[in-house]
Each structure stands twice: as C-alpha cells, then as structure tokens.
Design an enzyme around this catalytic site. Structure first.
Site, PDB file in Angstrom:
ATOM      1  CB  THR A 214      -0.864  -0.037   1.277  1.00 19.40           C
ATOM      2  OG1 THR A 214      -1.812  -1.082   1.122  1.00 19.40           O
ATOM      3  CG2 THR A 214      -1.591   1.255   1.539  1.00 19.40           C
ATOM      4  CB  THR A 265       1.265   0.102   4.878  1.00 17.09           C
ATOM      5  OG1 THR A 265       1.443  -1.139   4.174  1.00 17.09           O
ATOM      6  CG2 THR A 265       2.547   0.469   5.581  1.00 17.09           C
TER       7      THR A 265
HETATM    8  N1  ASP Z   1      -3.557  -2.429   4.459  1.00 20.74           N
HETATM    9  C1  ASP Z   1      -3.768  -3.040   3.160  1.00 20.74           C
HETATM   10  C2  ASP Z   1      -4.980  -3.918   3.223  1.00 20.74           C
HETATM   11  O1  ASP Z   1      -5.144  -4.656   4.157  1.00 20.74           O
HETATM   12  C3  ASP Z   1      -2.614  -3.842   2.709  1.00 20.74           C
HETATM   13  C4  ASP Z   1      -1.309  -3.113   2.657  1.00 20.74           C
HETATM   14  O2  ASP Z   1      -1.018  -2.297   3.532  1.00 20.74           O
HETATM   15  O3  ASP Z   1      -0.547  -3.370   1.726  1.00 20.74           O
HETATM   16  O4  ASP Z   1      -5.747  -3.902   2.287  1.00 20.74           O
END
Ligand code: ASP
Length: 347
Positions: A214, A265
């Site tokens: 993310t 993230t």
């Molecule tokens: N937080 C994001 C999700 O769970 C994933 C990520 O941080 O890459 O969709």
C-alpha cells in the site's frame, strides 16, 4: 531635488512590481513537511538486490519531490498528498493503481481515502476497477459529493460524471502480480502484497522481500494544515468484495490539525479492529503525548499484542515525524523545509 525625488519614485515603483512578480506565500514555510510510505513487511537486506533497492529508492524520491514541489510553491497539504500518491499509483513497484494485486477471480479492485485535518472532511472509495487514480476519486468524493465513502459501480459512475480518467481494467495488470495470485491460490491463502524469497529484479521486484505494498502520504503545509491519504490494491487472492483498512477513515487514514495526520500499511483486518489511525490521534488528544509516543504505543505495543503486522507514517502540526513499523522493514521517506530528502527501507 525634483529629479532625485522622481528617481526615488521610479525605484519604489520598480521594487513594488518585482515584489508582485513573486507568488506571495502567506504562511510559515519553515514547517512544511511531507512523509510517504510504500508499504511494510518482510523487507530485509538479505531479500534485496541492488537493482531492486535502487528502483524503490528512485520511486520514493520521485514521489517525495512531486509532493514537496507543491508545498514549496505554497500549495496545500492535500495537493501535496495527492501529488505524491499519484507517482506511487503510477509506479508498478507498489500495490496501488498500476501494479495492484489481484483478487481471487483475477481482477484489480482498488481502495483509497483522504482526510483534511483542518475541516475534518474525508473521502473514501472501495473496490473500483476502472478509475486510473483512486486517490483522486477519494478526494473528489470528499469535495464534490455529500458522502464520505462510495463503493464499486456507483463510485465508478460518480467518477465518470465528474470527468475523472477512466481506464480499461487491463491498465492495472502486471504479470508479476498475476503470478503472485496463482502462487497464493496454489497455497490456498489470502496473501498480503509482498512475501517470499529473494529473486531476480525482473522476476521478483514486485513480490519479494515485502509484504504490504500500500502507499500513503501525510503532509503539513505553510498554513499549518495537515492532510493524509492512502491508496491500495488490498490483498492478493482477496474475495467477496473484501475491503481493507486503507479506505476506512480512522483505521488506515486520519487527519486532524489538533493532533496529527496518519496513513497506515499492514494487515488491514487488524488495523480496522484496532482503529489504528484514530487511536494515535486520540492518544495525543486525551493523553497529551507526542506523535512519536502515540504512534509507538499503537504500532509497537497494541498491534504487536494483537498480532497485527505493519506500520504507519504520522506527522503532527509542528512538523514532528513518526514512522514506526513492527515488520522487518517499511518503504518510507520524508522531506522537510531544508529540501533534503530522506529515504529509508530497513529497520
Ligand atoms: N492495508 C492493506 C490492506 O489490508 C494492505 C497493505 O497495507 O498493503 O488492504
């Protein structure tokens, strides 16, 4: 005497004109700050190749410079956040926009959100498949609709009506992410963006040595206003319209001029249940602790106890930066008024 007076008048006029030729920024440029992340996870030196490291560093630098250019000209923190995230959405290195991970049925479903720390207004979008920039759609929802969160087909219709750039779903396709889906399917697991063994740049640049790809940005502008934004493709092999924390205001994104701006993230389900971004703000508000103490408390203690892997970037209204993560690494960086970028990857 009369001539001297006339000369003086001409000089005064010229000086005035020169002054007006420059943009007048009525703010405190010494505080401008931009912080970004490009995901957290099992990012270790052992899993890294020099080419891969260079590619990430360059992309992060570019995102920082794009956002900083906005702040430097006296632009708003929201404009800076959007500009920095655009660069990362357009880079296939990150799990946002182009390069987003695949769902179980082979699609890219994108989520994003923004929040304005001055007005406490927010905009969020979930599960869109044809909007080129989900972060711009989130901002447009905040500014041009009476709602906070739109999802799926309705959100896409709104994007079309507002004249946002629409692309064929194949725009988001990258072969490496698709292979990542097939691998996750074989292993029958819902996988967070990056994980696995070291590999060549071509083969593994997108997938290896990371976990959560993310992207996010938080900024403080010359007028003392904070803003936050987050954009993602979510998790590989996700199903049933699964939505993570990125578009959930208070979980993946939050901003309040009285406290801080946060973008997260990590494993979304844990971040939603722990209301991570708002919890950091609330700790500052109710306990009067610093942004660093509050972010550490949530990421390094609460999330660890609950098994939630990941990290955040957080920034307060004085320009103090916190970037804690409980994973092996997090792509991250910041730029302050001195204009010297710092980009970090490992612990
Ligand atoms: N937080 C994001 C999700 O769970 C994933 C990520 O941080 O890459 O969709």
């Amino acid at each position: 005497m009369r001539k001297i007076f006339l000369c003086f008048l001409v000089l005064l006029f010229c000086a005035n004109e020169t002054l007006h030729a420059q943009p007048v920024i009525k703010g405190d440029m010494s505080k401008i700050t931009l912080v970004i992340h490009g995901g957290a996870g099992t990012i270790t030196r052992e899993n890294m190749t020099p080419e891969k490291e260079k590619a990430y560093q360059e992309a992060l630098q570019q995102a920082l410079q794009a956002g900083y250019a906005v702040l430097k000209k006296g632009g708003t923190s929201m404009d800076a956040v959007e500009a920095a995230i655009h660069i990362m959405e357009e880079s296939p290195l990150f799990n946002a926009g182009k390069g987003a991970v695949f769902t179980n049925d082979g699609k890219n479903e994108l989520d994003a959100s923004v929040m304005d720390g001055k007005t406490l207004k927010a905009g969020a979008v979930a599960g869109v498949t044809v909007v080129k920039s989900p972060i711009t759609l989130a901002r447009t929802i905040m500014e041009a609709s009476e709602h906070v969160m739109l999802a799926g087909k309705g959100a896409e219709q709104f994007a079309r009506e507002r004249g946002l750039e629409i692309v064929d779903p194949s725009y988001f396709y990258t072969e490496t992410r698709f292979r990542q889906l097939n691998k996750a399917k074989e292993e029958e697991k819902v996988q967070l963006d990056h994980s696995g063994d070291k590999g060549s740049l071509d083969e593994n640049i997108f997938t290896e040595g990371n976990k959560f790809g993310t992207v996010g940005a938080v900024a403080l502008d010359a007028y003392g206003n904070l803003a936050a934004g987050t954009s993602t493709g979510g998790m590989t092999n996700k199903r049933w319209g699964r939505i993570g924390d990125a578009p959930v205001i208070g979980a993946g994104t939050y901003a309040n001029n009285q406290t801080c701006a946060v973008s997260a993230t990590g494993h979304g389900e844990f971040f939603i249940r722990s209301v991570v971004a708002y919890d950091i703000s609330a700790l500052m508000e109710y306990k009067g602790i610093s942004v660093k103490q509050a972010a550490d408390e949530v990421v390094m203690k609460k999330l660890v106890q609950r098994g939630g892997e990941g990290g955040v970037i957080a920034l307060d209204a004085k320009g103090n930066v916190a970037m804690p993560f409980n994973s092996e690494g997090m792509y991250r960086g910041y730029l302050k008024a001195d204009g010297k970028p710092t980009v970090l990857i490992y612990k």
